[in-house]
Design a protein around this motif. Structure first.
Motif, mmCIF file in Angstrom:
data_model
loop_
_atom_site.group_PDB
_atom_site.id
_atom_site.type_symbol
_atom_site.label_atom_id
_atom_site.label_comp_id
_atom_site.label_asym_id
_atom_site.label_seq_id
_atom_site.Cartn_x
_atom_site.Cartn_y
_atom_site.Cartn_z
ATOM 1 N N GLU A 11 3.326 8.117 30.077
ATOM 2 C CA GLU A 11 2.511 7.983 31.302
ATOM 3 C C GLU A 11 1.426 9.052 31.378
ATOM 4 O O GLU A 11 1.264 9.752 32.383
ATOM 5 N N VAL A 12 0.710 9.189 30.254
ATOM 6 C CA VAL A 12 -0.457 10.086 30.161
ATOM 7 C C VAL A 12 -1.541 9.317 29.403
ATOM 8 O O VAL A 12 -1.307 8.183 28.975
ATOM 9 N N SER A 13 -2.700 9.940 29.247
ATOM 10 C CA SER A 13 -3.679 9.419 28.295
ATOM 11 C C SER A 13 -3.758 10.409 27.142
ATOM 12 O O SER A 13 -3.589 11.618 27.348
ATOM 13 N N ILE A 14 -3.949 9.892 25.945
ATOM 14 C CA ILE A 14 -4.084 10.792 24.793
ATOM 15 C C ILE A 14 -5.447 10.552 24.157
ATOM 16 O O ILE A 14 -5.827 9.413 23.864
ATOM 17 N N ALA A 15 -6.190 11.658 23.986
ATOM 18 C CA ALA A 15 -7.529 11.591 23.386
ATOM 19 C C ALA A 15 -7.437 12.002 21.928
ATOM 20 O O ALA A 15 -6.947 13.092 21.604
ATOM 21 N N ILE A 16 -7.897 11.123 21.035
ATOM 22 C CA ILE A 16 -7.952 11.424 19.599
ATOM 23 C C ILE A 16 -9.399 11.704 19.217
ATOM 24 O O ILE A 16 -10.305 10.970 19.619
ATOM 25 N N ASP A 17 -9.599 12.773 18.426
ATOM 26 C CA ASP A 17 -10.915 13.070 17.850
ATOM 27 C C ASP A 17 -10.845 12.618 16.391
ATOM 28 O O ASP A 17 -10.210 13.272 15.562
ATOM 29 N N SER A 18 -11.468 11.478 16.093
ATOM 30 C CA SER A 18 -11.255 10.856 14.774
ATOM 31 C C SER A 18 -11.711 11.756 13.627
ATOM 32 O O SER A 18 -11.161 11.672 12.526
ATOM 33 N N ALA A 19 -12.663 12.634 13.871
ATOM 34 C CA ALA A 19 -13.148 13.509 12.801
ATOM 35 C C ALA A 19 -12.055 14.495 12.368
ATOM 36 O O ALA A 19 -12.115 15.041 11.256
ATOM 37 N N LEU A 20 -11.060 14.726 13.217
ATOM 38 C CA LEU A 20 -9.987 15.680 12.885
ATOM 39 C C LEU A 20 -8.843 15.027 12.114
ATOM 40 O O LEU A 20 -7.978 15.710 11.586
ATOM 41 N N VAL A 21 -8.833 13.679 12.059
ATOM 42 C CA VAL A 21 -7.680 12.969 11.475
ATOM 43 C C VAL A 21 -7.748 13.046 9.943
ATOM 44 O O VAL A 21 -8.756 12.664 9.340
ATOM 45 N N PRO A 22 -6.666 13.556 9.311
ATOM 46 C CA PRO A 22 -6.650 13.631 7.849
ATOM 47 C C PRO A 22 -6.456 12.237 7.239
ATOM 48 O O PRO A 22 -5.430 11.602 7.474
#
Ligand SMILES: Nc1ncnc2c1ncn2[C@@H]1O[C@H](COP(=O)(O)OP(=O)(O)OP(=O)(O)O)[C@@H](O)[C@H]1O
Ligand SMILES: Cc1ncc(C[n+]2csc(CCOP(=O)(O)O)c2C)c(N)n1
Ligand SMILES: [Mg+2]
Length: 275
Positions: A200-211
């Motif tokens: 019950e949260v939102s999660i922000a992904i920064d795609s440039a950080l994803v290996p």
């Protein structure tokens, strides 16, 4: 299925495993199946199918920080059974987990294999998918997209597809520290969406950080799945005790569970592998 009578340890069928407290012990249980034509090809090497059956179940145990105790196998007889047993032997030896029992049947038509994995909690409370807290940081182990490249025949990544490694050591090291943890079977984007919804949260992904295994195909690497890495959240001040990358942040629940490079994602369709 959620309308069926559920044990409290089923965690509403929203987690990777069921949790069973018996006396002073906490058992962790999971069951995953593989079907001919969907999870392994007819005529393919069943040693790989057997290895993968063990690995995907142990990956669910790993995501709850469990130490494996034993396995129960559901086997349908057919051609390639000798190779199945060889792969099973290799997987049991490699992960130091014994067989407890199972069932063997004859079938007509397509074959399916099932495996129940039983483990013991290395830490309580047992990590869940639903504990991510606002301000936590999101992390992932390993490199995503290796299984996809292996499936396509890239020799460098064949093992990632055929013989994945469950992150058992990492899961146990992480269990005392994480606020939420799961394994990524269906792709980073979809599984992060699920973690955010459960928490019950939102999660922000920064795609440039994803290996990722292929920079050119970053988007596909984040959606294809079958990488069996661990996805987890840690409080801001906690240093991760394992090799991993920080890829995002937990935010207050907005209208979208997932925020991908600042874009809200409301619909899980197309985010990953859906069954
Ligand atoms: N046929 C079923 N009966 C009871 N529970 C089920 C059934 N199928 C799935 N579940 C439950 O639903 C939850 C999610 O299952 P799912 O298979 O998506 O998780 P997973 O094992 O982590 O993923 P994957 O199968 O992709 O590895 C789990 O708690 C699982 O036990
Ligand atoms: C052609 C092709 N397209 C997509 C995939 C991806 N895929 C298949 S099974 C699975 C994980 C979970 O399976 P389940 O949840 O059914 O246990 C994933 C990610 C594939 N292997 N082949
Ligand atoms: Mg899982």
């Amino acid at each position: 299925m959620r309308k069926l009578p559920l044990h409290p340890g089923a965690r509403g069928l929203d987690d990777d495993c069921a949790i069973l407290e018996i006396g002073n012990e906490t058992l962790i249980l999971t069951h995953d199946m593989m079907a001919e034509g969907t999870h392994f090809q007819e005529g393919g090497d069943l040693a790989d199918a057997a290895w993968k059956l063990v690995a995907v179940n142990l990956s669910d145990l790993a995501s709850k920080g469990a130490e494996p105790i034993g396995l129960l196998l559901g086997h349908s007889l057919g051609s390639g059974d000798e190779r199945f047993l060889e792969g099973l032997y290799e997987a049991l030896s490699a992960h130091d987990v014994p067989l407890l029992g199972g069932d063997t049947i004859k079938t007509t038509g397509k074959r399916a294999f099932g495996l129940t994995a039983i483990g013991r909690a290395s830490h309580t409370p047992v990590p869940s998918r639903c504990g991510a807290q606002i301000g936590d940081q999101l992390y992932v182990t390993g490199l995503l997209g290796c299984a996809m490249l292996g499936f396509e025949g890239d020799p460098e990544h064949l093992a990632a597809y055929n013989r994945p490694t469950p992150r058992l050591i990492e899961g146990q090291a992480l269990a005392p520290h994480v606020s939420a943890m799961m394994d990524i079977s269906d792709g980073l984007m979809l599984d992060t969406f699920r973690m955010a919804s459960a928490s019950e949260v939102s999660i922000a992904i920064d795609s440039a950080l994803v290996p990722v295994a292929s920079n050119k195909r970053r988007n596909e690497c984040m959606r294809w799945g079958e990488d069996y890495e661990l996805l987890f959240t840690l409080p801001l001040e906690t240093e991760p005790p394992v090799d991993c990358m920080r890829i995002g942040t937990v935010e207050p629940q907005g209208f979208a569970p997932l925020i991908f490079d600042s874009n809200p994602v409301v619909n899980p369709e197309g985010l990953g592998y859906q069954h």
